[in-house]
Each structure stands twice: as C-alpha cells, then as structure tokens.
Design an enzyme around this catalytic site. Sequence first.
Site, PDB file in Angstrom:
ATOM      1  N   SER A 220      26.859  16.450  32.198  1.00 48.62           N
ATOM      2  CA  SER A 220      25.882  16.618  33.119  1.00 48.62           C
ATOM      3  C   SER A 220      24.384  16.727  32.345  1.00 48.62           C
ATOM      4  O   SER A 220      24.480  17.629  31.689  1.00 48.62           O
ATOM      5  CB  SER A 220      25.902  17.570  34.117  1.00 48.62           C
TER       6      SER A 220
ATOM      7  N   HIS B 180      26.663  11.719  33.264  1.00 44.35           N
ATOM      8  CA  HIS B 180      26.495  12.201  34.781  1.00 44.35           C
ATOM      9  C   HIS B 180      25.141  12.567  34.792  1.00 44.35           C
ATOM     10  O   HIS B 180      24.634  13.490  34.149  1.00 44.35           O
ATOM     11  CB  HIS B 180      27.343  13.324  34.872  1.00 44.35           C
TER      12      HIS B 180
ATOM     13  N   ASP C 216      22.156  13.568  37.451  1.00 48.30           N
ATOM     14  CA  ASP C 216      22.007  14.125  38.546  1.00 48.30           C
ATOM     15  C   ASP C 216      20.738  13.857  39.277  1.00 48.30           C
ATOM     16  O   ASP C 216      19.551  14.159  38.641  1.00 48.30           O
ATOM     17  CB  ASP C 216      22.071  15.730  38.472  1.00 48.30           C
TER      18      ASP C 216
ATOM     19  N   MET D 245      17.997  14.249  42.220  1.00 49.10           N
ATOM     20  CA  MET D 245      17.922  15.408  43.540  1.00 49.10           C
ATOM     21  C   MET D 245      16.454  15.052  43.933  1.00 49.10           C
ATOM     22  O   MET D 245      15.530  14.853  43.070  1.00 49.10           O
ATOM     23  CB  MET D 245      17.995  16.826  42.991  1.00 49.10           C
TER      24      MET D 245
ATOM     25  N   HIS E 147      24.651  10.376  40.032  1.00 51.26           N
ATOM     26  CA  HIS E 147      25.055  11.416  41.496  1.00 51.26           C
ATOM     27  C   HIS E 147      23.871  11.611  42.377  1.00 51.26           C
ATOM     28  O   HIS E 147      22.921  12.477  41.931  1.00 51.26           O
ATOM     29  CB  HIS E 147      25.632  12.705  40.752  1.00 51.26           C
TER      30      HIS E 147
ATOM     31  N   MET F 277      22.055  13.169  44.942  1.00 51.06           N
ATOM     32  CA  MET F 277      21.681  13.970  45.958  1.00 51.06           C
ATOM     33  C   MET F 277      20.444  13.666  46.647  1.00 51.06           C
ATOM     34  O   MET F 277      19.400  14.493  46.452  1.00 51.06           O
ATOM     35  CB  MET F 277      21.844  15.308  45.131  1.00 51.06           C
TER      36      MET F 277
ATOM     37  N   MET G  78      33.062  17.899  44.832  1.00 53.87           N
ATOM     38  CA  MET G  78      31.859  18.993  44.391  1.00 53.87           C
ATOM     39  C   MET G  78      32.537  20.628  44.452  1.00 53.87           C
ATOM     40  O   MET G  78      33.160  20.636  45.305  1.00 53.87           O
ATOM     41  CB  MET G  78      30.592  19.064  45.477  1.00 53.87           C
TER      42      MET G  78
ATOM     43  N   GLY H 289      24.790  25.227  36.335  1.00 57.04           N
ATOM     44  CA  GLY H 289      25.278  26.656  35.913  1.00 57.04           C
ATOM     45  C   GLY H 289      25.553  27.379  37.121  1.00 57.04           C
ATOM     46  O   GLY H 289      25.582  28.863  37.113  1.00 57.04           O
TER      47      GLY H 289
ATOM     48  N   ASP I  24      32.809  18.597  39.896  1.00 59.22           N
ATOM     49  CA  ASP I  24      31.454  18.739  39.380  1.00 59.22           C
ATOM     50  C   ASP I  24      30.888  20.101  39.995  1.00 59.22           C
ATOM     51  O   ASP I  24      30.845  20.389  41.003  1.00 59.22           O
ATOM     52  CB  ASP I  24      30.539  17.449  39.784  1.00 59.22           C
TER      53      ASP I  24
ATOM     54  N   GLY J 154      30.510  23.830  37.596  1.00 60.31           N
ATOM     55  CA  GLY J 154      31.119  25.105  37.022  1.00 60.31           C
ATOM     56  C   GLY J 154      32.417  24.540  36.336  1.00 60.31           C
ATOM     57  O   GLY J 154      33.005  25.668  35.920  1.00 60.31           O
TER      58      GLY J 154
ATOM     59  N   GLY K  45      28.207  20.297  32.651  1.00 60.93           N
ATOM     60  CA  GLY K  45      26.617  20.541  32.046  1.00 60.93           C
ATOM     61  C   GLY K  45      26.586  21.753  30.920  1.00 60.93           C
ATOM     62  O   GLY K  45      26.701  21.307  29.881  1.00 60.93           O
TER      63      GLY K  45
HETATM   64  C1  DX5 Z   1      24.992  20.389  40.631  1.00 61.10           C
HETATM   65  C2  DX5 Z   1      25.092  18.915  39.801  1.00 61.10           C
HETATM   66  C3  DX5 Z   1      26.089  19.221  38.640  1.00 61.10           C
HETATM   67  C4  DX5 Z   1      25.515  20.213  37.666  1.00 61.10           C
HETATM   68  C5  DX5 Z   1      26.676  20.809  36.707  1.00 61.10           C
HETATM   69  O1  DX5 Z   1      24.091  20.001  42.020  1.00 61.10           O
HETATM   70  O2  DX5 Z   1      25.471  18.032  40.597  1.00 61.10           O
HETATM   71  O3  DX5 Z   1      26.045  18.207  38.131  1.00 61.10           O
HETATM   72  O4  DX5 Z   1      24.495  19.687  36.703  1.00 61.10           O
HETATM   73  O5  DX5 Z   1      26.313  21.822  36.048  1.00 61.10           O
HETATM   74  P1  DX5 Z   1      27.227  22.842  35.308  1.00 61.10           P
HETATM   75  O6  DX5 Z   1      28.340  22.004  34.937  1.00 61.10           O
HETATM   76  O7  DX5 Z   1      26.623  23.640  34.774  1.00 61.10           O
HETATM   77  O8  DX5 Z   1      28.001  23.482  36.578  1.00 61.10           O
HETATM   78 ZN    ZN Z   2      26.295  16.241  39.556  1.00 64.52          ZN
END
Ligand code: DX5
Ligand code: ZN
Length: 235
Positions: free
Chosen positions: A9, A35, A37, A39, A75, A77, A157, A165, A191, A193, A213
Amino acid sequence: APKAIIAPSILASDFGNLSSECSNVIKEHGADWLHIDIMDGHFVPNITIGAPVVTCIRGSVERSADWSKGVFDCHMMVAEPQKWLEDFKKAGCDLYCFHYEAAVTSKDPAVSPSQLIKNIHALGMKAGVAIKPDTPADVVYPLLDGDVEKPDMVLVMTVEPGFGGQKFQARCMPKVAALRERYPELDIEVDGGLGLGTIDQAAEAGANVIVAGTAVFGAESPGEVVKMLRGTVEK
Ligand code: DX5
Ligand code: ZN
C-alpha cells in the site's frame, strides 16, 4: 489456491518521492501489484489522492503483459464509487475495487454492486468488492454465484478503512476462510495490519492477495519483507 500476490500500500510510502517509491517497490523489492488507497473524506474520515496522482504514478510503473506485475489495485474508499470509473480508467487503474457498503447506500438508485461490476468490466478494468470488518462475507455470495458478471476479487478488510498503521483484526479471518472454502479459485485480498507477525493467520485462512503498507515501506529491507510474505502464503 491462486498464486500469492504481494501488493504494497503506497499510503505508507514517502509521497514526496511517490514515483520512485512506486517503481522501486516493484523493480527492486520484488512486489507484484501496487495497492492504491483512494479516500474521499466521506466514506472514510480521511483524504488521500485522486486520479491525477494515479496518472503520474502510471508514468513510472509498467504493467506486465500477463498482468502479474505492476497492476494498479485501486481501493476506492469513496461514497460514490460510480462517479470515478472513467477517471480512474483513464488514469491507468487496472482493478477498481469498490466498497459494498458504499454501493448499497449510494444516493444513486441505479448503482448496485452488480451494476457497478458490469460498468467496471465494460471499461476494461477488473472489478473488486471490498467489505469492512463488520460486514458479513455472505453479502458477496450472490455476486459470485449464478448467472451474473462476477467480481474478480474480494477484499476482506482487516482494519476499519481510513488509516494506515492500524492493528490487524483477527476476527475477520473466519470470513476469509469461508470465502476460500466456497471459492477455491477466487482472488481474496486482505488489507490492514498485515506484516510478518500477522501473515501466518491470513495465509492459513486462505488469503492470497496481501496488502502491506507500513510493514513494507517502513522496513529496513522491504525486499526481505516482500519475500517472507510471499513465502508464507505459498507454504
Ligand atoms: C486502510 C487502507 C490500507 C492501509 C494499510 O484504510 O485501506 O490499505 O494503507 O496500511 P497498513 O499495512 O500499514 O495497515
Ligand atoms: Zn487499502
């Protein structure tokens, strides 16, 4: 099960050097997909990037002919997933992954998950359906069964969408296992953690597309992490 796909990510990368971060993670560190993201500040309480930035990254990341490398896994969102299809297609998105929850609450009555999948395919993109931690897996069964255009991937998810993070939520693993049992060939993405401490659980449940990520971009040796994630999924 389908083959392992490691999709870092880019949310955890250095946005000041986005192009090189993106090309390095694939070319030097051996990742497969990116990946990305997206938003919108409505579906989730955070804002990231839009199509113009995706266009810029596309310029420095090549997609391999067999789609195994350099695929842009977007992704979405966003509250209105139907709104951005053409923009993202033009920007170089390969896989448009919308949230089931957004599709069923959209203000546009013409937008249903199955209609979105059709529209995504009509533009030549692959379609993904994402579900949040509290959404049961069985909402996607009707999309995957029977005589309809099917999604190419389901994203389960493992954190509340909105921020990188966060802590991996193991309670989501039974959904992955149920999907894997029912659909042995489906690309199932996890996706949130994911990293060396949580990949065992995700692999065991049957996930094959692994987003990471912080675990990749925050590592001393991202290439080692990519290799270990892949090794665990392929075990
Ligand atoms: C959260 C995102 C993830 C996020 C993952 O809303 O969809 O893709 O960036 O980041 P880590 O791997 O650090 O949890
Ligand atoms: Zn994501």
